[in-house]
Design a protein around this motif. Sequence first.
Motif, PDB file in Angstrom:
ATOM      1  N   LYS A 150      12.671  12.184   1.683  1.00 26.13           N
ATOM      2  CA  LYS A 150      12.309  10.872   1.173  1.00 26.13           C
ATOM      3  C   LYS A 150      12.939   9.824   2.070  1.00 26.13           C
ATOM      4  N   VAL A 151      12.101   9.001   2.666  1.00 27.68           N
ATOM      5  CA  VAL A 151      12.585   8.055   3.662  1.00 27.68           C
ATOM      6  C   VAL A 151      12.169   6.642   3.295  1.00 27.68           C
ATOM      7  N   ALA A 152      13.037   5.695   3.586  1.00 23.56           N
ATOM      8  CA  ALA A 152      12.772   4.277   3.308  1.00 23.56           C
ATOM      9  C   ALA A 152      12.595   3.535   4.622  1.00 23.56           C
ATOM     10  N   TYR A 153      11.700   2.568   4.593  1.00 27.22           N
ATOM     11  CA  TYR A 153      11.435   1.752   5.782  1.00 27.22           C
ATOM     12  C   TYR A 153      11.783   0.309   5.463  1.00 27.22           C
ATOM     13  N   LEU A 154      12.587  -0.288   6.318  1.00 33.49           N
ATOM     14  CA  LEU A 154      13.042  -1.663   6.128  1.00 33.49           C
ATOM     15  C   LEU A 154      12.392  -2.522   7.199  1.00 33.49           C
ATOM     16  N   LEU A 155      11.704  -3.583   6.779  1.00 30.88           N
ATOM     17  CA  LEU A 155      10.981  -4.405   7.750  1.00 30.88           C
ATOM     18  C   LEU A 155      10.963  -5.867   7.329  1.00 30.88           C
ATOM     19  N   HIS A 207       0.818  -1.213   0.000  1.00 29.54           N
ATOM     20  CA  HIS A 207       0.000   0.000   0.000  1.00 29.54           C
ATOM     21  C   HIS A 207       0.854   1.267   0.000  1.00 29.54           C
ATOM     22  N   SER A 208       2.171   1.109   0.066  1.00 33.67           N
ATOM     23  CA  SER A 208       3.079   2.254   0.045  1.00 33.67           C
ATOM     24  C   SER A 208       3.345   2.691  -1.391  1.00 33.67           C
ATOM     25  N   PRO A 209       3.793   3.942  -1.594  1.00 31.17           N
ATOM     26  CA  PRO A 209       4.029   4.442  -2.958  1.00 31.17           C
ATOM     27  C   PRO A 209       5.020   3.608  -3.754  1.00 31.17           C
ATOM     28  N   ALA A 210       6.081   3.119  -3.108  1.00 36.58           N
ATOM     29  CA  ALA A 210       7.075   2.266  -3.777  1.00 36.58           C
ATOM     30  C   ALA A 210       7.511   1.191  -2.797  1.00 36.58           C
ATOM     31  N   TYR A 211       7.607  -0.040  -3.269  1.00 41.54           N
ATOM     32  CA  TYR A 211       7.981  -1.120  -2.365  1.00 41.54           C
ATOM     33  C   TYR A 211       8.730  -2.208  -3.116  1.00 41.54           C
ATOM     34  N   LEU A 212       9.439  -3.033  -2.346  1.00 41.89           N
ATOM     35  CA  LEU A 212      10.219  -4.131  -2.906  1.00 41.89           C
ATOM     36  C   LEU A 212      10.357  -5.209  -1.844  1.00 41.89           C
ATOM     37  N   LEU A 250      21.168  -8.977   2.604  1.00 39.12           N
ATOM     38  CA  LEU A 250      19.803  -8.555   2.298  1.00 39.12           C
ATOM     39  C   LEU A 250      19.617  -7.072   2.593  1.00 39.12           C
ATOM     40  N   VAL A 251      20.116  -6.626   3.740  1.00 39.90           N
ATOM     41  CA  VAL A 251      19.985  -5.215   4.106  1.00 39.90           C
ATOM     42  C   VAL A 251      20.762  -4.339   3.127  1.00 39.90           C
ATOM     43  N   SER A 252      21.980  -4.729   2.801  1.00 37.63           N
ATOM     44  CA  SER A 252      22.813  -3.932   1.892  1.00 37.63           C
ATOM     45  C   SER A 252      22.186  -3.817   0.511  1.00 37.63           C
ATOM     46  N   ARG A 253      21.642  -4.922   0.010  1.00 40.38           N
ATOM     47  CA  ARG A 253      21.014  -4.882  -1.324  1.00 40.38           C
ATOM     48  C   ARG A 253      19.754  -4.032  -1.297  1.00 40.38           C
ATOM     49  N   MET A 254      19.001  -4.105  -0.199  1.00 43.55           N
ATOM     50  CA  MET A 254      17.809  -3.270  -0.095  1.00 43.55           C
ATOM     51  C   MET A 254      18.196  -1.792  -0.041  1.00 43.55           C
ATOM     52  N   GLU A 308      20.725  -0.438  -1.451  1.00 42.43           N
ATOM     53  CA  GLU A 308      21.081  -0.030  -2.816  1.00 42.43           C
ATOM     54  C   GLU A 308      19.829   0.414  -3.571  1.00 42.43           C
ATOM     55  N   TRP A 309      18.762  -0.351  -3.425  1.00 42.12           N
ATOM     56  CA  TRP A 309      17.499   0.019  -4.078  1.00 42.12           C
ATOM     57  C   TRP A 309      16.956   1.325  -3.514  1.00 42.12           C
ATOM     58  N   PHE A 310      17.075   1.499  -2.207  1.00 44.10           N
ATOM     59  CA  PHE A 310      16.638   2.752  -1.588  1.00 44.10           C
ATOM     60  C   PHE A 310      17.363   3.937  -2.230  1.00 44.10           C
ATOM     61  N   ARG A 311      18.671   3.810  -2.371  1.00 43.19           N
ATOM     62  CA  ARG A 311      19.455   4.903  -2.949  1.00 43.19           C
ATOM     63  C   ARG A 311      19.078   5.135  -4.405  1.00 43.19           C
ATOM     64  N   GLU A 312      18.874   4.063  -5.154  1.00 41.59           N
ATOM     65  CA  GLU A 312      18.481   4.197  -6.558  1.00 41.59           C
ATOM     66  C   GLU A 312      17.179   4.986  -6.698  1.00 41.59           C
ATOM     67  N   LYS A 313      16.295   4.850  -5.720  1.00 44.65           N
ATOM     68  CA  LYS A 313      15.001   5.533  -5.740  1.00 44.65           C
ATOM     69  C   LYS A 313      15.058   6.916  -5.097  1.00 44.65           C
ATOM     70  N   GLY A 314      16.252   7.327  -4.659  1.00 48.88           N
ATOM     71  CA  GLY A 314      16.404   8.673  -4.136  1.00 48.88           C
ATOM     72  C   GLY A 314      16.101   8.850  -2.665  1.00 48.88           C
ATOM     73  N   ALA A 315      16.039   7.766  -1.897  1.00 47.82           N
ATOM     74  CA  ALA A 315      15.768   7.890  -0.467  1.00 47.82           C
ATOM     75  C   ALA A 315      16.957   8.533   0.236  1.00 47.82           C
TER      76      ALA A 315
END
Length: 403
Positions: free
Chosen positions: A106-111, A53-58, A128-132, A134-141
């Motif tokens: 712009k903030v990312a939440y890891l759960l 339900h969030s704007p962007a997720y992975l 897993l955290v490091s790869r996630m 990377e995606w956060f940074r790619e999306k501008g978080a």
Amino acid sequence: MEEEGGGVVVRAFDRERDCEGVEAVERMCEVGPSGEMTLFTDLLGDPVCRVRHSPAYLMLVAETSGPEREIVGLVRGCIKTVACGKKPHRVGAPARHQTPSPIYTKVAYLLGLRVSPSHRRKGIALRLVSRMEEWFREKGAEYAYMATDKDNEASVRLFTERCGYSKFRTPAILVQPVFAHRLPVSHRTQILRIPAADAETLYRRRFATTEFFPRDIDAVLSNPLSLGTYLAVEPGFRWAGIEAFLAAPPESWAVLSVWNSKEVFRLEVRGASRWRRGLARTTRAVDRALPWLRIPSVPDLFRPFGLYFLYGVGGEGRKGEAMVRALCRHAHNVAREGSCGVVATEVAACDPLRRGIPHWVRLSCAEDLWCVKRLAEDYSDGALGDWTKAPPGPSIFVDPREF
């Protein structure tokens, strides 16, 4: 998005082939208070339901790369824009322009970080955290944060010692069981349900500078899982629309919204002894038979149960605490009609309205630990500085999409 190392591949979740493996890892990693009982979370067959339900997720999974592939780890992440502070007033500005403006980031939440017990201490969680991230940074978080039980030493060490996160906030999760009887609402309080559009205006005008306030609050309030926003005022108050309310608000008022988490996940307490189950069953039976006694019965938490989450809790005035209590009682009655087991909310540790929120200490968490990390090198929050070093405010906005 795929990365291999140490005989394990980290890749994006594939709904067609990964659901069974993800569910197996979730079952092996039951979470909850230490001791006899364990809290199990059932995501209702949708592994990404807590972030979709969030704007962007992975969602990422870690899978062994041998001939018999097995999912041994997973993590979820989502990104949104939230308030992290407020801009200072302009010197000499007219009074009508003195309303503080939020500073957004712009903030990312890891759960939902999970690793199978048989594959722990192999660096899989860190990958897993490091790869996630990377995606956060790619999306501008610009920032990433996560929440964990403060007593979960392994999780705290991973994030603070190996991943570069710092302890940030310690909000309280307050949980109230839903009884078989209705809770009376004080006759000194009038409860109004206001339209989503009016609720959006109220939240933006009064709470937009609260930490973690989502800029897309309109999407939250209009989501089918949001069951309504309720306003508590004194009896006799006449609602004439949101603009009239904001122009001349009553001396005391309170507000909260209700989110139907029951449609996202179910919880279940496992490992309870027979006498605990029997005692809980007895309290429910007596409560149903003699509802006027208002016995604080224990709901059936030993089978899958749902919850309603109370978000956007706020208010003003000397009676604000009492009005929040009335709203929570009303929300309890709404949850009772929805066949929920509990209602829950999360508030800042120093929120003055916290005292008005009824809860059972045994079911609640006095200190939920949030850790934060700065991701980007260039920031848009120059007026604030480094958010990770900002002192806590009196309140916090907990997004129901991430609870």
